[in-house]
Design an enzyme around this catalytic site. Structure first.
Site, short mmCIF file in Angstrom:
data_model
loop_
_atom_site.label_atom_id
_atom_site.label_comp_id
_atom_site.label_asym_id
_atom_site.label_seq_id
_atom_site.Cartn_x
_atom_site.Cartn_y
_atom_site.Cartn_z
N HIS A 80 1.01 11.35 -40.45
CA HIS A 80 0.02 10.98 -39.43
C HIS A 80 -0.75 9.73 -39.89
O HIS A 80 -0.88 8.76 -39.14
CB HIS A 80 -0.95 12.14 -39.18
CG HIS A 80 -2.20 11.75 -38.45
ND1 HIS A 80 -2.21 11.40 -37.12
CD2 HIS A 80 -3.48 11.63 -38.87
CE1 HIS A 80 -3.45 11.08 -36.76
NE2 HIS A 80 -4.23 11.22 -37.80
N ASP A 109 3.22 -21.71 -27.71
CA ASP A 109 3.81 -20.49 -28.28
C ASP A 109 3.27 -20.33 -29.69
O ASP A 109 2.41 -21.10 -30.11
CB ASP A 109 5.35 -20.60 -28.31
CG ASP A 109 6.01 -19.21 -28.32
OD1 ASP A 109 5.62 -18.38 -29.16
OD2 ASP A 109 6.89 -18.96 -27.47
N TRP A 145 -1.60 9.84 -47.23
CA TRP A 145 -1.27 8.44 -46.94
C TRP A 145 -1.74 7.54 -48.06
O TRP A 145 -1.30 6.41 -48.18
CB TRP A 145 -1.85 7.99 -45.59
CG TRP A 145 -3.25 7.45 -45.66
CD1 TRP A 145 -4.40 8.18 -45.56
CD2 TRP A 145 -3.64 6.09 -45.81
NE1 TRP A 145 -5.48 7.34 -45.67
CE2 TRP A 145 -5.04 6.05 -45.83
CE3 TRP A 145 -2.95 4.88 -45.95
CZ2 TRP A 145 -5.77 4.87 -45.97
CZ3 TRP A 145 -3.69 3.71 -46.11
CH2 TRP A 145 -5.07 3.71 -46.11
N SER A 173 6.96 -7.54 -42.78
CA SER A 173 6.65 -7.81 -41.38
C SER A 173 5.21 -8.31 -41.22
O SER A 173 4.94 -9.30 -40.54
CB SER A 173 6.88 -6.55 -40.55
OG SER A 173 6.22 -6.62 -39.33
N SER A 174 4.27 -7.62 -41.88
CA SER A 174 2.86 -8.00 -41.75
C SER A 174 2.59 -9.38 -42.31
O SER A 174 1.84 -10.17 -41.73
CB SER A 174 1.96 -7.01 -42.49
OG SER A 174 1.99 -5.78 -41.85
N HIS A 257 -9.00 -1.19 -49.38
CA HIS A 257 -10.26 -1.48 -48.71
C HIS A 257 -10.18 -2.68 -47.78
O HIS A 257 -10.59 -2.57 -46.62
CB HIS A 257 -11.45 -1.54 -49.65
CG HIS A 257 -12.69 -1.34 -48.83
ND1 HIS A 257 -13.09 -0.11 -48.39
CD2 HIS A 257 -13.50 -2.23 -48.23
CE1 HIS A 257 -14.12 -0.25 -47.57
NE2 HIS A 257 -14.39 -1.52 -47.46
N GLU A 259 -7.65 -3.48 -46.29
CA GLU A 259 -6.83 -2.95 -45.20
C GLU A 259 -7.69 -2.35 -44.08
O GLU A 259 -7.39 -2.51 -42.90
CB GLU A 259 -5.85 -1.91 -45.75
CG GLU A 259 -5.14 -1.05 -44.71
CD GLU A 259 -4.12 -1.80 -43.89
OE1 GLU A 259 -3.68 -2.89 -44.32
OE2 GLU A 259 -3.78 -1.31 -42.80
N TYR A 261 -10.54 -3.29 -43.17
CA TYR A 261 -11.10 -4.40 -42.39
C TYR A 261 -10.03 -5.10 -41.58
O TYR A 261 -10.31 -5.63 -40.51
CB TYR A 261 -11.88 -5.35 -43.30
CG TYR A 261 -13.14 -4.68 -43.76
CD1 TYR A 261 -14.21 -4.56 -42.88
CD2 TYR A 261 -13.24 -4.09 -45.00
CE1 TYR A 261 -15.35 -3.88 -43.25
CE2 TYR A 261 -14.37 -3.40 -45.38
CZ TYR A 261 -15.43 -3.30 -44.50
OH TYR A 261 -16.55 -2.61 -44.86
N SER A 272 -16.24 -8.92 -28.98
CA SER A 272 -17.03 -10.14 -28.83
C SER A 272 -16.56 -11.00 -27.67
O SER A 272 -17.29 -11.87 -27.19
CB SER A 272 -16.97 -10.97 -30.12
OG SER A 272 -17.40 -10.21 -31.21
N HIS A 306 -15.42 2.15 -54.50
CA HIS A 306 -16.28 3.17 -53.88
C HIS A 306 -15.44 4.33 -53.32
O HIS A 306 -15.98 5.35 -52.96
CB HIS A 306 -17.22 2.58 -52.82
CG HIS A 306 -16.55 2.07 -51.59
ND1 HIS A 306 -17.01 1.01 -50.88
CD2 HIS A 306 -15.45 2.47 -50.94
CE1 HIS A 306 -16.24 0.77 -49.85
NE2 HIS A 306 -15.28 1.65 -49.86
N HIS A 307 -14.12 4.13 -53.25
CA HIS A 307 -13.24 5.25 -52.90
C HIS A 307 -13.00 6.15 -54.10
O HIS A 307 -12.31 7.16 -53.98
CB HIS A 307 -11.90 4.73 -52.39
CG HIS A 307 -12.01 3.89 -51.15
ND1 HIS A 307 -11.93 4.42 -49.90
CD2 HIS A 307 -12.23 2.57 -50.98
CE1 HIS A 307 -12.06 3.45 -48.99
NE2 HIS A 307 -12.25 2.32 -49.63
N THR A 332 -22.51 -6.41 -41.23
CA THR A 332 -22.09 -5.52 -40.14
C THR A 332 -23.25 -5.29 -39.18
O THR A 332 -23.08 -5.28 -37.97
CB THR A 332 -21.59 -4.17 -40.71
OG1 THR A 332 -20.73 -4.44 -41.81
CG2 THR A 332 -20.84 -3.39 -39.66
N LYS A 335 -23.70 -8.16 -36.81
CA LYS A 335 -22.77 -8.14 -35.68
C LYS A 335 -23.26 -7.20 -34.58
O LYS A 335 -23.27 -7.55 -33.41
CB LYS A 335 -21.36 -7.72 -36.14
CG LYS A 335 -20.73 -8.71 -37.10
CD LYS A 335 -19.24 -8.53 -37.21
CE LYS A 335 -18.53 -9.02 -35.99
NZ LYS A 335 -18.44 -10.47 -35.87
N ARG A 454 -10.97 18.03 -47.48
CA ARG A 454 -9.96 17.53 -46.54
C ARG A 454 -8.58 17.94 -47.03
O ARG A 454 -8.41 18.41 -48.15
CB ARG A 454 -10.06 16.02 -46.40
CG ARG A 454 -9.79 15.26 -47.67
CD ARG A 454 -10.18 13.80 -47.56
NE ARG A 454 -9.17 13.04 -46.84
CZ ARG A 454 -8.91 11.74 -47.05
NH1 ARG A 454 -9.59 11.08 -47.97
NH2 ARG A 454 -7.99 11.11 -46.36
#
Lengths: 529, 373
Positions: A80, A109, A145, A173-174, A257, A259, A261, A272, A306-307, A332, A335, A454
């Protein structure tokens, strides 16, 4: 090919349409075709990943094991997460980038159209590889994951190798997609479209693309080290061979991290665009918006641990990562304040794109608040790896990234297919999603604070009530997405014709072309004043 | 209009306040039973109320606009889009709030990291899927397994009050003493957590992490493993019984006696029936999670033991696998976990249960001999 031939009937050439049949989609180099394929692919993955989420929620509806065994439950949580992150959210934003960036900067293009085709067509194979593991002996990856070693190396099922190659392909790909976005934005803007005149969606994607190029190789590196540990006898992450399981987490989160963002910045861009349109008022603080996105992107590289507050870092490390993480709240906040000030004293209407955007601002901010709580290291010891974290990141990803994508689709769909969607159906989609999503994820805050870890297939009795509510909400949210599929197909087939302007307050180059946007736009660059 | 707004706000606030006072119903973080857990709880509530305050202001302005500045109410859009003063203000103010928040957080963190001058040292080792507690310097060393029966998990029996949060051997510690935990793991990463102590530390193979607590109130406190550690991650609870010093001393002495008695057992010989009886219990606690109660396992990760070469013929290999484990697989080395008596019993059980019927009776001496080889 024909582009280099001086064609006497120039007009015909300008307006030639796509080739017919499957070849159009296999060999296309058209940014609109590729954008559509990305969007359909990501929606298919959204449904697949959603079914896995519903399997998890069905098992957790009541205490005890009813539907699936713990081994399969772990495969579901793992797949998932992987599918939603790499298969649903990221390709959806690449699809939006493909469709909109050339039209927003006045380019004909993407800069590298053949690479564009390749970067899309890698994805079905990457996910085919990943999903095929569900049907293999030993089952799909079951280590979460975040695939922490050594659970994902020494103790992993054999299918970990398929997972590693799948991740490699997604990364390629990315990276190609990101190179394409940067090349397009930096080289193909229409005359007069200076960097500080670019729409914010383009800005956020430019910054996202740099994040992708910086961190996807790190992910490729860490899975390659896993591959070496699993098959070639190295001990990068195996303590018994002198390796370091914590090193895995440092490398993973150095990717992980930024990722998060990568998954949210383009949504900032979408919102926006939409809020000024439906407030009929220019975006407040354009410059500070750009600087805020850039600051968030830079800070995202120095907060990864921080993870990992509970891995036993030295005190100085804990303090550094705590302070750096708290700092992210500042840009943040800027924004959020800017979006709200844009709405203030506007002339507001609430069509579906605006509804999703307003919900984005409110609910993403709630996710931001819980993020700020998680940043406080001593409290994080209590929150870490509980449902509080699950609530937090679903609040920033579902009403954040996913609502951002829905808002973008409703906003630009009339431009893509030349037809309006049904506003009542879209409003129903919004309210059911809004209610379902909050019902699913808000009780998880309580579960986590009360002590539910979790990634567990069964739980103690005091967690039963909130888990039932959460499961009901998840099924409402999931079923509602079939309504979304129906209303999009209905709009494409039989919606009311859309005007070129589509929305009263919309501004930008994409609204100057006809609806539906012709197969080739801006073959002659527009002049931006 | 204004009074309606005030009424709605006060209703919302009272709902949030209700959430706060009803902590015992599992809505909020427990306040816990240590000074550290109280500091953590206070930090948690402070940052929560700061977020609520910011939220009320920000969303207040937003909903004011949503209701007042609608096109349908004839609102005409103004055109302002910049104001340097306000932008500087709303950058500086959050920075000040964060600094104010960082000061108590730093203070608490520094306290949490001070593991010096402990009264009791306990080494905690995470295994798939159980905890091992060693009281350093006292010779007391035991495993703690979840004791909830399968029947409750599979809904064949009514679930008891402590469903999934109960163990066979609790960690017993004295009240009011500084207890230092040395936390590590044997296989994958686990995480040892008791919410009421505000102690959560990852158990990582190859590392020894430190943490400490000083518990103010006697009682039984429950937590769980909080790092995904494989199949039975959800089934390895942590249970700590906190008792007065005198009771703790008695308990420790009794545990030391038991250890001596167990060593005596190794000198005796047992009949096949006695071995089977003991072996079945050892199997249920240590082996059944993977190899299943019927011995069929969950291939390919967890192989079957029924009728296989090793379980019916190759006795030496059988002993080797149980004592030393299988490198690179989930099969642990039980030589350091179980007594020779228990290992002999479980091997005997495996060689005679489920139709394996070899008639072999392995003695504790066989295991000692293997270990000395």
């Amino acid at each position: 090919m024909s582009a280099v031939i001086d064609n006497p009937s120039h007009d015909d050439h300008e307006h030639h349409g796509p080739t017919k049949g499957i070849a159009r989609w296999l060999f296309t180099t058209n940014h609109k075709d590729i954008g559509s394929m990305y969007l359909w692919f990501s929606f298919a993955m959204f449904l697949v990943g959603g079914c896995m989420a519903l399997t998890i929620r069905a098992e957790l509806f009541q205490p005890g094991l009813q539907l699936v065994e713990p081994e399969f439950f772990n495969q579901m949580t793992t797949m998932h997460g992987l599918i939603m992150v790499f298969g649903a959210v990221m390709p959806a934003f690449v699809g939006l980038a493909n469709w909109m960036i050339p039209m927003m900067v006045g380019a004909p293009d993407m800069a590298l159209p053949r690479m564009n085709n390749w970067s899309f067509w890698i994805l079905p194979f990457a996910f085919g590889l990943l999903l095929s593991t569900l049907f293999m002996e030993g089952g799909a990856p079951n280590f979460g994951w975040t695939f922490y070693a050594p659970l994902s190396t020494t103790y992993a099922p054999d299918t970990v190798t398929y997972f590693i190659f799948g991740v490699h392909m997604m990364g390629i790909s990315s990276i190609m997609g990101a190179i394409n976005v940067i090349a397009t934005i930096l080289n193909m803007r229409a005359p007069g479209m200076t960097l500080m005149k670019m729409p914010l969606f383009v800005w956020t994607w430019l910054i996202t693309a740099f994040l992708l190029i910086a961190v996807m190789p790190v992910l490729a590196g860490v899975v390659t080290m896993m591959l070496m540990d699993v098959h070639f006898g190295t001990s990068f992450f195996d303590a018994a061979g002198g390796g370091d399981p914590v090193l895995f987490q440092h490398i993973f989160w150095f990717f992980g991290h930024p990722e998060v963002y990568i998954m949210i910045l383009p949504a900032f861009g979408v919102v926006s665009q939409i809020i000024p349109t439906f407030s009929r008022k220019p975006l407040f603080g354009y410059h500070s918006m750009v600087y805020a996105v850039a600051s968030i992107a830079i800070l995202s590289f120095i907060v990864w641990a921080h993870h990992m507050f509970t891995v036993g870092m030295p005190l100085a490390g804990e303090l550094f990562f705590m302070y750096a993480t708290m700092l992210i709240a500042v840009p943040t906040g800027v924004k959020v304040f800017n979006w709200i000030t844009t709405m203030f004293r506007g002339s507001l209407t609430f069509e579906a794109p605006m509804l999703f955007s307003v919900a984005f601002v409110v609910l993403f901010t709630i996710g931001g608040f819980s993020g700020l709580m998680l940043a406080i290291a001593p409290s994080d010891f209590q929150y870490h790896d509980t449902y509080f974290v699950v609530a937090h990141f679903h609040y920033v990803l579902v009403p954040g990234a996913i609502f951002g994508i829905f808002a973008a689709v409703y906003y630009w769909l009339p431009k893509w297919c030349g037809r309006m969607y049904s506003e009542p159906l879209a409003k129903a989609h919004f309210w059911l999603s809004f209610i379902g999503m909050n019902l699913a994820f808000f009780p998880m805050h309580f579960l986590g604070l009360a002590g539910m870890p979790r990634r567990i297939p069964d739980y103690a009795l005091q967690f039963a009530d909130f888990n039932s509510i959460s499961s009901v909400g998840a099924f409402i949210f999931g079923a509602t997405q079939l309504l979304f599929l129906y209303l999009v197909i209905k709009a494409i087939r039989s919606g009311e014709p859309a005007t070129d302007q589509v929305w009263e307050g919309a501004e930008g180059l994409e609204w100057t072309v006809s609806s539906p946007a012709p197969y080739h736009t801006f073959s002659t660059p527009p002049e931006v004043k | 209009m204004r009074s309606r707004l005030v009424k709605a706000l006060s209703l919302l606030l009272s709902a949030i306040y209700a959430a706060d006072v009803s902590a015992e119903y599992g809505l909020n973080m427990p306040r816990g039973v240590t000074d550290i857990s109280h500091s953590v709880y206070d930090l948690h509530m402070t940052i929560f109320w700061i977020c609520v305050a910011i939220g009320v202001v920000v969303f207040g302005v937003m909903f004011y606009s949503i209701f007042k500045h609608r096109k349908s109410k004839g609102a005409v859009a103004s055109n302002f889009h910049e104001n340097t003063t306000i932008e500087i203000i709303w950058t500086i103010v959050p920075v000040i709030i964060l600094v104010v928040m960082a000061i108590p957080a730093t203070k608490t963190l520094v306290e949490m990291y001070d593991t010096s001058d402990a009264d009791v040292d306990i080494k905690i080792t995470g295994y798939q899927w159980k905890w091992r507690y060693e009281y350093l310097g006292s010779g007391v060393d035991f495993f703690s397994n979840m004791s909830t029966p399968k029947e409750e998990i599979y809904n064949a029996q009514e679930k008891n009050e402590n469903y999934l949060l109960e163990v066979d051997n609790e960690l017993v510690v004295p009240v009011g003493k500084k207890i230092r935990f040395l936390i590590t793991a044997n296989d994958v990463i686990h995480s040892w957590w008791i919410p009421d102590f505000a102690v959560k530390k990852d158990a990582i193979p190859g590392f020894i992490n430190e943490s400490w607590t000083r518990i103010n109130e006697p009682g039984v406190y429950r937590g769980q493993c909080t790092e995904l550690c494989g199949k039975d991650h959800g089934f390895m609870p942590v249970v700590v019984r906190v008792v007065e010093q005198s009771e703790y001393d008695d308990w420790l002495a009794q545990k030391q006696e038991e250890a001596k008695a167990a060593a005596e057992l190794a000198k005796l010989t047992f009949t096949l029936e006695e071995q089977m009886e003991r072996g079945e219990k050892v199997y249920a606690t240590n082996c059944a999670a993977c190899h299943q109660p019927n011995g069929q396992g969950i291939p390919p990760a967890f192989p079957s033991l029924v009728g296989t070469e090793i379980a019916t013929k190759l006795l030496d290999k059988h002993i080797e696998v149980v004592v030393d484990g299988v490198a690179g697989s989930a099969m642990q080395a039980y030589g350091g976990q179980l007594s020779e008596v228990d290992i002999a019993a479980v091997i005997t059980y495996e060689r005679n249960a489920w139709g394996n019927d070899t008639g072999d009776n392995v003695s504790a001496k066989d295991i000692v001999d293997y270990k000395n080889k």
